[in-house]
Design a protein around this motif. Structure first.
Motif, PDB file in Angstrom:
ATOM      1  N   TRP A 157      22.087  14.651  -9.447  1.00 43.20           N
ATOM      2  CA  TRP A 157      21.760  15.275  -8.167  1.00 43.20           C
ATOM      3  C   TRP A 157      21.186  16.644  -8.485  1.00 43.20           C
ATOM      4  O   TRP A 157      21.729  17.364  -9.318  1.00 43.20           O
ATOM      5  CB  TRP A 157      23.022  15.413  -7.311  1.00 43.20           C
ATOM      6  N   HIS A 188      26.029  25.121  -2.880  1.00 46.42           N
ATOM      7  CA  HIS A 188      25.543  23.746  -2.803  1.00 46.42           C
ATOM      8  C   HIS A 188      26.758  22.854  -2.554  1.00 46.42           C
ATOM      9  O   HIS A 188      27.766  22.985  -3.244  1.00 46.42           O
ATOM     10  CB  HIS A 188      24.836  23.348  -4.093  1.00 46.42           C
ATOM     11  N   CYS A 230      18.904  18.297  -1.363  1.00 49.95           N
ATOM     12  CA  CYS A 230      18.560  17.632  -2.612  1.00 49.95           C
ATOM     13  C   CYS A 230      17.050  17.512  -2.718  1.00 49.95           C
ATOM     14  O   CYS A 230      16.344  17.460  -1.721  1.00 49.95           O
ATOM     15  CB  CYS A 230      19.217  16.263  -2.738  1.00 49.95           C
ATOM     16  N   LEU A 236      25.032  15.550   1.113  1.00 47.29           N
ATOM     17  CA  LEU A 236      24.729  16.726   0.300  1.00 47.29           C
ATOM     18  C   LEU A 236      24.133  17.814   1.185  1.00 47.29           C
ATOM     19  O   LEU A 236      23.451  17.505   2.162  1.00 47.29           O
ATOM     20  CB  LEU A 236      23.726  16.358  -0.792  1.00 47.29           C
ATOM     21  N   GLY A 267      19.397  12.526  -5.354  1.00 51.76           N
ATOM     22  CA  GLY A 267      20.426  12.663  -4.329  1.00 51.76           C
ATOM     23  C   GLY A 267      21.709  11.930  -4.642  1.00 51.76           C
ATOM     24  O   GLY A 267      22.105  11.775  -5.801  1.00 51.76           O
ATOM     25  N   SER A 291      20.171  20.049  -6.318  1.00 42.82           N
ATOM     26  CA  SER A 291      20.119  20.731  -5.031  1.00 42.82           C
ATOM     27  C   SER A 291      18.753  21.387  -4.859  1.00 42.82           C
ATOM     28  O   SER A 291      17.972  21.496  -5.803  1.00 42.82           O
ATOM     29  CB  SER A 291      21.228  21.772  -4.956  1.00 42.82           C
TER      30      SER A 291
END
Length: 180
Positions: free
Chosen positions: A47, A55, A29, A26, A34, A49
């Motif tokens: 999740w 993102h 996060c 990712l 996550g 961000s």
């Protein structure tokens, strides 16, 4: 509520979920929000961000993989400004050659969003990497919530389907064709 069901085609044996074969990363996060929450098969986790748009969800396969569909679970009613409104799907062999193949505009989505992945010949796409980029959120929100992502690969008729069990013809096979 959405009527899209990513498990329907899996149960029929037409596709299989291949996200477990990939390495997920990712762009950012919040702690405890996550990849694990994105892939835990629960719609009450997500999740989140933590930073500036876009993102990114990066999904890398160790071998070239054919992808036919992506399913993303979002819930505008719960997440409001955290809900993506514009998503870009990019594919390639690595970070440096990604090509945008699809842009999806979402209006207050609630449930599974189905994104067919096809090339210009309407065939599933073979790649090493998929990037899902959230480029804007509802209400100009800064951070994003995605609750689940599923990645499907076609089985080309090689998958197991309960419906195929009815093809047993001998008496011996018919006797063991049901699961008890």
């Amino acid at each position: 509520m959405s009527t899209v069901d990513p498990l329907k085609n899996e149960r029929s044996g037409n596709v299989r979920e291949v996200g477990g074969q990939a390495i997920w990363s990712l762009s950012t996060c919040k702690p405890g929000f996550g990849v694990e929450q994105l892939r835990d098969d629960r719609i009450d986790t997500y999740w989140q961000s933590d930073g500036q748009l876009p993102h990114l969800v990066n999904i890398q396969f160790q071998r070239k993989t054919t992808i036919s569909d992506i399913y993303i679970y979002t819930d505008y009613k719960l997440d409001e400004s955290y809900t993506p409104s514009r998503i870009s799907i990019r594919v390639g062999t690595h970070f440096n050659d990604l090509q945008e193949i699809e842009v999806i505009m979402l209006t207050e989505p609630s449930g599974w969003v189905h994104i067919p992945i096809k090339d210009i010949k309407e065939q599933p796409v073979r790649m090493f990497m998929i990037q899902i980029a959230v480029t804007s959120n509802h209400q100009n929100g800064r951070d994003t919530h995605m609750r689940q992502i599923k990645i499907h690969s076609p089985t080309n008729g090689q998958g197991f389907s309960i419906d195929k069990c009815n093809n047993f013809t001998s008496l011996e096979f018919q006797q063991v064709s049901t699961i008890r």
